[in-house]
Scaffold this motif. Structure first.
Motif, short mmCIF file in Angstrom:
data_model
loop_
_atom_site.label_atom_id
_atom_site.label_comp_id
_atom_site.label_asym_id
_atom_site.label_seq_id
_atom_site.Cartn_x
_atom_site.Cartn_y
_atom_site.Cartn_z
N ARG A 249 8.96 16.21 -30.10
CA ARG A 249 8.27 16.67 -28.90
C ARG A 249 8.18 15.54 -27.86
O ARG A 249 8.31 15.77 -26.66
CB ARG A 249 6.88 17.18 -29.25
CG ARG A 249 6.87 18.51 -30.00
CD ARG A 249 5.46 19.01 -30.19
NE ARG A 249 5.43 20.19 -31.04
CZ ARG A 249 4.63 20.37 -32.07
NH1 ARG A 249 3.74 19.42 -32.39
NH2 ARG A 249 4.66 21.47 -32.78
N VAL A 250 7.93 14.32 -28.33
CA VAL A 250 7.90 13.18 -27.43
C VAL A 250 9.26 13.00 -26.77
O VAL A 250 9.35 12.80 -25.55
CB VAL A 250 7.49 11.90 -28.19
CG1 VAL A 250 7.71 10.67 -27.30
CG2 VAL A 250 6.05 11.97 -28.65
N ALA A 251 10.32 13.09 -27.57
CA ALA A 251 11.68 12.95 -27.03
C ALA A 251 11.94 13.95 -25.92
O ALA A 251 12.49 13.62 -24.86
CB ALA A 251 12.70 13.11 -28.14
N GLU A 252 11.51 15.17 -26.14
CA GLU A 252 11.71 16.22 -25.13
C GLU A 252 10.85 15.96 -23.89
O GLU A 252 11.31 16.11 -22.75
CB GLU A 252 11.37 17.58 -25.72
CG GLU A 252 11.61 18.74 -24.77
CD GLU A 252 11.33 20.09 -25.41
OE1 GLU A 252 11.54 21.11 -24.74
OE2 GLU A 252 10.90 20.12 -26.59
N ALA A 257 17.67 11.41 -24.52
CA ALA A 257 18.89 12.11 -24.92
C ALA A 257 18.78 12.61 -26.35
O ALA A 257 19.38 13.63 -26.71
CB ALA A 257 20.10 11.18 -24.78
N GLY A 258 18.01 11.89 -27.18
CA GLY A 258 17.86 12.30 -28.56
C GLY A 258 17.04 11.32 -29.36
O GLY A 258 16.58 10.28 -28.84
N GLY A 269 14.56 5.68 -33.30
CA GLY A 269 14.66 5.29 -31.90
C GLY A 269 14.92 6.47 -30.99
O GLY A 269 15.59 7.44 -31.37
N LEU A 270 14.37 6.39 -29.79
CA LEU A 270 14.65 7.36 -28.75
C LEU A 270 15.82 6.82 -27.93
O LEU A 270 15.79 5.68 -27.46
CB LEU A 270 13.44 7.57 -27.85
CG LEU A 270 12.21 8.20 -28.51
CD1 LEU A 270 11.06 8.29 -27.51
CD2 LEU A 270 12.54 9.59 -29.06
N ILE A 271 16.86 7.64 -27.76
CA ILE A 271 18.06 7.24 -27.04
C ILE A 271 17.97 7.70 -25.59
O ILE A 271 17.64 8.86 -25.31
CB ILE A 271 19.31 7.85 -27.69
CG1 ILE A 271 19.46 7.35 -29.13
CG2 ILE A 271 20.56 7.53 -26.89
CD1 ILE A 271 20.57 8.04 -29.89
N PHE A 272 18.27 6.78 -24.67
CA PHE A 272 18.28 7.09 -23.24
C PHE A 272 19.60 6.64 -22.63
O PHE A 272 20.25 5.71 -23.13
CB PHE A 272 17.14 6.36 -22.51
CG PHE A 272 15.76 6.78 -22.91
CD1 PHE A 272 15.10 7.79 -22.23
CD2 PHE A 272 15.10 6.16 -23.97
CE1 PHE A 272 13.81 8.18 -22.59
CE2 PHE A 272 13.82 6.52 -24.33
CZ PHE A 272 13.17 7.55 -23.64
N THR A 281 10.13 4.00 -16.31
CA THR A 281 9.02 4.95 -16.33
C THR A 281 9.08 5.81 -17.59
O THR A 281 8.06 6.06 -18.24
CB THR A 281 9.08 5.86 -15.09
OG1 THR A 281 8.96 5.04 -13.92
CG2 THR A 281 7.94 6.87 -15.10
N ARG A 282 10.27 6.26 -17.94
CA ARG A 282 10.42 7.12 -19.12
C ARG A 282 10.09 6.37 -20.42
O ARG A 282 9.41 6.90 -21.30
CB ARG A 282 11.84 7.67 -19.20
CG ARG A 282 12.20 8.60 -18.07
CD ARG A 282 13.48 9.35 -18.38
NE ARG A 282 14.02 10.04 -17.22
CZ ARG A 282 14.76 11.12 -17.28
NH1 ARG A 282 15.05 11.67 -18.44
NH2 ARG A 282 15.24 11.68 -16.18
N THR A 283 10.59 5.14 -20.54
CA THR A 283 10.32 4.40 -21.77
C THR A 283 8.85 4.00 -21.87
O THR A 283 8.28 3.99 -22.96
CB THR A 283 11.22 3.16 -21.86
OG1 THR A 283 11.09 2.36 -20.69
CG2 THR A 283 12.68 3.57 -22.04
N ASP A 284 8.21 3.67 -20.74
CA ASP A 284 6.78 3.37 -20.76
C ASP A 284 5.98 4.60 -21.19
O ASP A 284 5.03 4.50 -21.99
CB ASP A 284 6.30 2.91 -19.38
CG ASP A 284 6.73 1.49 -19.04
OD1 ASP A 284 7.18 0.79 -19.97
OD2 ASP A 284 6.62 1.10 -17.87
N ASP A 285 6.36 5.75 -20.67
CA ASP A 285 5.71 7.00 -21.05
C ASP A 285 5.89 7.26 -22.54
O ASP A 285 4.96 7.66 -23.25
CB ASP A 285 6.28 8.15 -20.22
CG ASP A 285 5.54 9.46 -20.44
OD1 ASP A 285 4.41 9.44 -20.99
OD2 ASP A 285 6.09 10.53 -20.08
#
Length: 304
Positions: A249-252, A257-258, A269-272, A281-285
């Motif tokens: 849910r956090v990833a979405e 990306a996944g 890990g969250l892939i961007f 901004t996205r990684t801080d969030d």
């Protein structure tokens, strides 16, 4: 080894290093040559490295490791000397590493690859990635694909062979990594039995491999992220990631990306896409949302 005055042999100190990895993009069972083979696609992680130094000696046939618990690296050095036809030579192997063990960062394989390279460097030789792989598997039974850190390959980790080369490296990725175990204690990777995949799971790996091929060929970060997420879901039956549903849910929510995981560790890990204009901004969030799940052990890196 080089030749000094009057033809005397001069021993040279060898050195080599290996990066670690951050688990896998994809891991499973794949058909190759009419049989099913366990294999994986590794995600290299430049945050962590292992450095090895080998000082050969003609006065002993034993290899002394300054850190005696690094038995796999010592075995790798012994096998490398034997492969070089120098089994009667010993020496001192020293390793330094910042790779946390038992997390899924490939600490033992990085030590092994670094040791193999240091022994060859002392002999003035440079092994091919295939030679590294064969020696690494012989030293530690199963190996990650760190000797192919600059190529995206489907690697048979218990055989030390490349099943398929994707034709280039993984595209640049930005990864917000984190630990998923309580207190970052990691996983007893040595105690993990090989996953027993169902028929349905084995069939699911085929299209995922095709998607990796396409993603690498086209530089499609979003597609690669979907593969990683699917592989993480498939691995959940074998090594469950705590709070996986919440992490997805956090990833979405942050537009990642996944989600990728270590299939034998507690790293995820969250892939961007690193080209995103609002990446910070996205990684801080994402960090804040992950912290809300009780996970404060995070880090960030990019691949090249």
């Amino acid at each position: 080894m080089s030749t000094g005055p009057a033809g005397t042999a001069v021993r040279i100190r060898g050195a080599h290093h290996s990066v670690g990895h951050h688990g896998e993009i994809l891991q499973g069972v794949f058909e190759s040559g009419g049989r099913l083979r366990r294999a994986l696609v590794t995600l290299p992680c430049p945050l962590y490295e292992s450095h090895a130094f080998f000082e050969p000696s003609d006065s002993t046939s034993e290899i002394t490791v300054r850190e005696p618990w690094r038995t796999k690296a010592r075995r790798a050095a012994e096998l490398a000397l034997r492969a070089l036809g120098d089994a009667d030579t010993g020496g001192t192997l020293t390793l330094t590493s910042n790779i946390p063990p038992s997390r899924g960062f490939g600490s033992s394989t990085a030590d092994v690859v670094a040791a193999i390279g240091a022994v060859h460097d002392a002999a003035g030789r440079r092994p091919s990635p295939a030679q590294y792989a064969a020696l690494a598997v012989a030293a530690e039974t199963a190996s990650d694909a760190l000797m192919y850190a600059h190529r995206a390959v489907l690697f048979a980790h218990r055989e030390g062979e490349v099943i398929e080369d994707m034709g280039g490296p993984l595209m640049p990725l930005a990864v917000l990594g984190f630990g998923t175990s309580a207190d970052s204690t990691g996983t007893d990777t040595l105690g993990l039995p090989p996953a027993r995949y169902s028929v349905w799971e084995i069939e699911a790996f085929r299209p995922l491999l095709g998607s990796v091929r396409r993603a690498v060929r086209t530089g499609d970060v979003a597609l690669l992220g979907r593969v990683a997420t699917a592989s993480a879901r498939l691995n959940q039956r074998h090594l469950p990631v705590p709070r996986l549903t919440e992490l997805l849910r956090v990833a979405e929510a942050v537009g990642a990306a996944g989600l990728q995981v270590a299939h034998s560790g507690d790293v995820a890990g969250l892939i961007f896409d690193p080209a995103l204009p609002d990446l910070v901004t996205r990684t801080d969030d994402a960090r804040k949302r992950i912290a809300g799940l009780g996970i404060d052990d995070t880090w960030y890196f990019t691949t090249t």
